[in-house]
Design a protein around this motif. Structure first.
Motif, mmCIF file in Angstrom:
data_model
loop_
_atom_site.group_PDB
_atom_site.id
_atom_site.type_symbol
_atom_site.label_atom_id
_atom_site.label_comp_id
_atom_site.label_asym_id
_atom_site.label_seq_id
_atom_site.Cartn_x
_atom_site.Cartn_y
_atom_site.Cartn_z
ATOM 1 N N LYS A 244 0.837 -1.210 0.000
ATOM 2 C CA LYS A 244 0.000 0.000 0.000
ATOM 3 C C LYS A 244 0.868 1.256 0.000
ATOM 4 O O LYS A 244 0.580 2.230 -0.687
ATOM 5 N N ALA A 245 1.941 1.216 0.786
ATOM 6 C CA ALA A 245 2.863 2.359 0.788
ATOM 7 C C ALA A 245 3.548 2.483 -0.572
ATOM 8 O O ALA A 245 3.805 3.591 -1.059
ATOM 9 N N GLY A 246 3.830 1.336 -1.195
ATOM 10 C CA GLY A 246 4.431 1.365 -2.537
ATOM 11 C C GLY A 246 3.498 1.986 -3.553
ATOM 12 O O GLY A 246 3.928 2.773 -4.407
ATOM 13 N N ALA A 247 2.196 1.655 -3.463
ATOM 14 C CA ALA A 247 1.208 2.248 -4.376
ATOM 15 C C ALA A 247 1.109 3.748 -4.161
ATOM 16 O O ALA A 247 1.006 4.531 -5.122
ATOM 17 N N ALA A 248 1.156 4.154 -2.886
ATOM 18 C CA ALA A 248 1.076 5.584 -2.587
ATOM 19 C C ALA A 248 2.282 6.330 -3.159
ATOM 20 O O ALA A 248 2.141 7.427 -3.717
ATOM 21 N N TYR A 249 3.457 5.721 -3.049
ATOM 22 C CA TYR A 249 4.663 6.370 -3.602
ATOM 23 C C TYR A 249 4.590 6.390 -5.129
ATOM 24 O O TYR A 249 4.958 7.376 -5.774
ATOM 25 N N PHE A 250 4.115 5.282 -5.698
ATOM 26 C CA PHE A 250 4.000 5.163 -7.155
ATOM 27 C C PHE A 250 3.120 6.279 -7.722
ATOM 28 O O PHE A 250 3.447 6.888 -8.744
ATOM 29 N N ASN A 251 2.006 6.534 -7.045
ATOM 30 C CA ASN A 251 1.046 7.518 -7.544
ATOM 31 C C ASN A 251 1.252 8.918 -6.962
ATOM 32 O O ASN A 251 0.546 9.851 -7.351
ATOM 33 N N GLY A 252 2.202 9.042 -6.038
ATOM 34 C CA GLY A 252 2.413 10.336 -5.392
ATOM 35 C C GLY A 252 3.806 10.866 -5.583
ATOM 36 O O GLY A 252 4.161 11.308 -6.680
ATOM 37 N N GLU A 253 4.596 10.778 -4.521
ATOM 38 C CA GLU A 253 5.926 11.395 -4.525
ATOM 39 C C GLU A 253 6.824 10.906 -5.660
ATOM 40 O O GLU A 253 7.567 11.678 -6.273
ATOM 41 N N GLY A 254 6.744 9.619 -5.968
ATOM 42 C CA GLY A 254 7.609 9.071 -7.012
ATOM 43 C C GLY A 254 7.199 9.436 -8.424
ATOM 44 O O GLY A 254 8.003 9.369 -9.354
ATOM 45 N N LYS A 255 5.931 9.819 -8.600
ATOM 46 C CA LYS A 255 5.394 10.210 -9.912
ATOM 47 C C LYS A 255 5.581 9.127 -10.982
ATOM 48 O O LYS A 255 5.712 9.425 -12.165
ATOM 49 N N CYS A 256 5.606 7.877 -10.531
ATOM 50 C CA CYS A 256 5.795 6.777 -11.491
ATOM 51 C C CYS A 256 4.602 6.683 -12.437
ATOM 52 O O CYS A 256 4.737 6.237 -13.587
ATOM 53 N N ASN A 257 3.432 7.102 -11.948
ATOM 54 C CA ASN A 257 2.218 6.970 -12.763
ATOM 55 C C ASN A 257 2.178 7.947 -13.928
ATOM 56 O O ASN A 257 1.271 7.870 -14.758
ATOM 57 N N THR A 258 3.138 8.868 -13.995
ATOM 58 C CA THR A 258 3.170 9.761 -15.151
ATOM 59 C C THR A 258 3.680 9.037 -16.394
ATOM 60 O O THR A 258 3.462 9.501 -17.515
ATOM 61 N N CYS A 259 4.365 7.894 -16.196
ATOM 62 C CA CYS A 259 4.877 7.119 -17.329
ATOM 63 C C CYS A 259 4.310 5.694 -17.373
ATOM 64 O O CYS A 259 4.301 5.069 -18.439
ATOM 65 N N HIS A 260 3.903 5.163 -16.211
ATOM 66 C CA HIS A 260 3.492 3.745 -16.138
ATOM 67 C C HIS A 260 2.081 3.628 -15.578
ATOM 68 O O HIS A 260 1.608 4.508 -14.845
ATOM 69 N N SER A 261 1.445 2.514 -15.907
ATOM 70 C CA SER A 261 0.087 2.269 -15.427
ATOM 71 C C SER A 261 -0.044 0.814 -14.976
ATOM 72 O O SER A 261 0.361 -0.099 -15.701
ATOM 73 N N PRO A 262 -0.634 0.580 -13.770
ATOM 74 C CA PRO A 262 -0.816 -0.808 -13.312
ATOM 75 C C PRO A 262 -1.792 -1.597 -14.171
ATOM 76 O O PRO A 262 -1.798 -2.825 -14.137
ATOM 77 N N VAL A 347 21.831 19.028 -30.864
ATOM 78 C CA VAL A 347 21.692 17.598 -30.580
ATOM 79 C C VAL A 347 20.809 17.418 -29.352
ATOM 80 O O VAL A 347 21.087 17.998 -28.302
ATOM 81 N N VAL A 348 19.731 16.639 -29.504
ATOM 82 C CA VAL A 348 18.834 16.365 -28.373
ATOM 83 C C VAL A 348 18.793 14.854 -28.149
ATOM 84 O O VAL A 348 18.370 14.093 -29.024
ATOM 85 N N LYS A 349 19.238 14.466 -26.987
ATOM 86 C CA LYS A 349 19.264 13.034 -26.629
ATOM 87 C C LYS A 349 18.011 12.713 -25.819
ATOM 88 O O LYS A 349 17.639 13.453 -24.906
ATOM 89 N N ASN A 350 17.377 11.595 -26.178
ATOM 90 C CA ASN A 350 16.150 11.193 -25.487
ATOM 91 C C ASN A 350 16.340 9.803 -24.878
ATOM 92 O O ASN A 350 16.301 8.800 -25.584
ATOM 93 N N ASP A 351 16.565 9.785 -23.564
ATOM 94 C CA ASP A 351 16.733 8.511 -22.858
ATOM 95 C C ASP A 351 15.420 8.178 -22.156
ATOM 96 O O ASP A 351 15.031 8.878 -21.211
ATOM 97 N N PRO A 352 14.728 7.130 -22.598
ATOM 98 C CA PRO A 352 13.432 6.813 -21.975
ATOM 99 C C PRO A 352 13.550 6.430 -20.501
ATOM 100 O O PRO A 352 12.545 6.407 -19.798
ATOM 101 N N TYR A 353 14.768 6.133 -20.043
ATOM 102 C CA TYR A 353 14.939 5.732 -18.650
ATOM 103 C C TYR A 353 15.664 6.803 -17.829
ATOM 104 O O TYR A 353 16.166 6.520 -16.742
ATOM 105 N N ALA A 354 15.729 8.016 -18.351
ATOM 106 C CA ALA A 354 16.449 9.083 -17.644
ATOM 107 C C ALA A 354 15.875 9.314 -16.247
ATOM 108 O O ALA A 354 16.618 9.552 -15.292
ATOM 109 N N MET A 355 14.549 9.224 -16.123
ATOM 110 C CA MET A 355 13.942 9.461 -14.810
ATOM 111 C C MET A 355 14.343 8.374 -13.812
ATOM 112 O O MET A 355 14.536 8.642 -12.628
ATOM 113 N N HIS A 356 14.498 7.129 -14.300
ATOM 114 C CA HIS A 356 14.937 6.055 -13.407
ATOM 115 C C HIS A 356 16.330 6.364 -12.846
ATOM 116 O O HIS A 356 16.616 6.103 -11.684
#
Length: 379
Positions: A244-262, A347-356
């Motif tokens: 539950k804390a992981g879900a809260a971080y995923f959808n909150g402080e971590g902002k993981c939900n801006t790129c990923h969806s369960p 030159v613009v570099k686009n790393d899809p994992y830069a946020m990780h």
């Protein structure tokens, strides 16, 4: 036994070992890898410039161990696509697994004839004059250690238990300067000969030359296991977080939900990967990781680049190389293109994992365990 401590020397040894890997000359071996799917790409990626089959075929390894070796080689500069890396790890696991029977490699680390020219690390890497462990000798040395040293220095040589009286609490042998400098007992032997007390009540000088040699093999094996994830350092249960804390971080402080969806790209990911792989993949998305049995292995997304020239023309593609002077890419048609970087070129570099990568500096241990627990719950 009591030996001097030296954490810094251990670290320097690891650094020197890594440097020497990069400088090691190609191995001129006449042996060949076993037939099987993936042999060609393994020979091309691993053997073209770095080492020959001998360094691969010395000992069978589990899938976990081969995956760690492949990731270590990538970190040291091995060039291959994600699909090729998975293919290499699959080939090595299938053909050179823990019970693989291969042509016997040259004798290594025997009591009488230490072999120079190869290190003890994965794929034979490391300093050429490193102590090369003889497994049979280490097994005999373990018996000596258990009988004479374990009370003061602990089960794994990491020092005596804190409940022991101060006079019986031996130091950590894995971080001992004397052990790290030893080669086949040439330091340990003279030290013990100074009548170092043993568990049985005898003096260290009573050990035979063969017993000292075996003890040296065991202690060096323990050091290498500590450095390179030996069998006593298996991944334990890492599902210690709160989903539950992981879900809260995923959808909150971590902002993981801006790129990923369960319910989208992560749907069923808990069935696809085991917890250690889940943790590795979200912390280091480009690492090689295998799915659970029957699950398809994901391929990492490439880094792309966009190059805008002085005349306004734009070329996009998968990044091949980027330094201070040139950028090269492969476009959608597979064509290789290279451009000189000037003040007029954008030159613009686009790393899809830069946020990780950015998040590595921000996760706490609790965040990591909670996220793994949450991802594992997405069955």
């Amino acid at each position: 036994m009591k030996f001097p401590k030296a954490g810094a020397v251990l670290a320097l040894t690891a650094v020197s070992w890594a440097n020497l890997v990069a400088q090691a000359p190609p191995n001129r071996s006449t042996r060949s890898l076993p037939e099987g799917a993936g042999r060609e790409v393994t020979q091309r990626v691993c053997g073209a410039t770095c080492h020959g089959p001998d360094t691969i075929m010395g000992k069978g390894r589990s899938r976990e161990q081969w995956t760690a070796v492949v990731n270590a080689m990538v970190a040291r500069g091995a060039k291959a696509t994600d699909a090729e890396l998975v293919q290499i790890a699959e080939y090595l696991t299938a053909r050179l697994g823990p019970n693989a029977v291969t042509e016997a490699p040259p004798a290594r680390g025997s009591r009488s004839a230490p072999v120079a020219g190869r290190g003890p690390g994965p794929l034979g890497a490391g300093a050429a004059n490193s102590h090369v462990v003889d497994d049979a000798g280490a097994e005999r040395g373990k018996a000596v250690y258990t009988a004479e040293c374990i009370t003061c220095h602990g089960m794994n040589g990491r020092g005596g238990n804190e409940t022991l009286p101060a006079g019986q609490r031996g130091p950590d042998l894995v971080r001992s300067v004397l052990v790290l400098h030893d080669r086949y007992g040439n330091e340990i032997g003279p030290f013990l000969a100074k009548d170092h007390p043993l568990r049985s009540g005898r003096k260290g000088s009573s050990l035979s030359k063969e017993q000292v040699s075996d003890l040296a093999h065991f202690l060096h094996q323990t050091v290498y296991y500590t450095l390179r994830s030996g069998p006593m350092l298996k991944v334990q249960n890492i599902l210690t977080g709160d989903p539950k804390a992981g879900a809260a971080y995923f959808n909150g402080e971590g902002k993981c939900n801006t790129c990923h969806s369960p319910s989208g790209d992560l749907a069923g990911i808990g069935k696809k990967y085991d917890p250690p792989t889940l943790q590795t993949k979200f912390l280091f998305p480009r690492s090689v990781g295998f799915g659970r049995a029957g699950a398809r292995t994901a391929v990492a997304k490439p880094v792309t680049v966009s190059v805008t020239l002085a005349d306004g023309s734009v070329t996009e593609g998968v990044l091949e190389r980027l330094d201070d002077f040139y950028v090269s890419l492969r476009d959608a048609q597979g064509q290789y293109k290279s451009f000189k970087i000037t003040p007029q070129v954008k030159v613009v570099k686009n790393d899809p994992y830069a946020m990780h990568v950015t998040m590595l500096d921000q996760y706490t241990d609790k965040n990591i365990h909670d996220i793994v627990a949450y991802l594992e719950s997405l069955q």
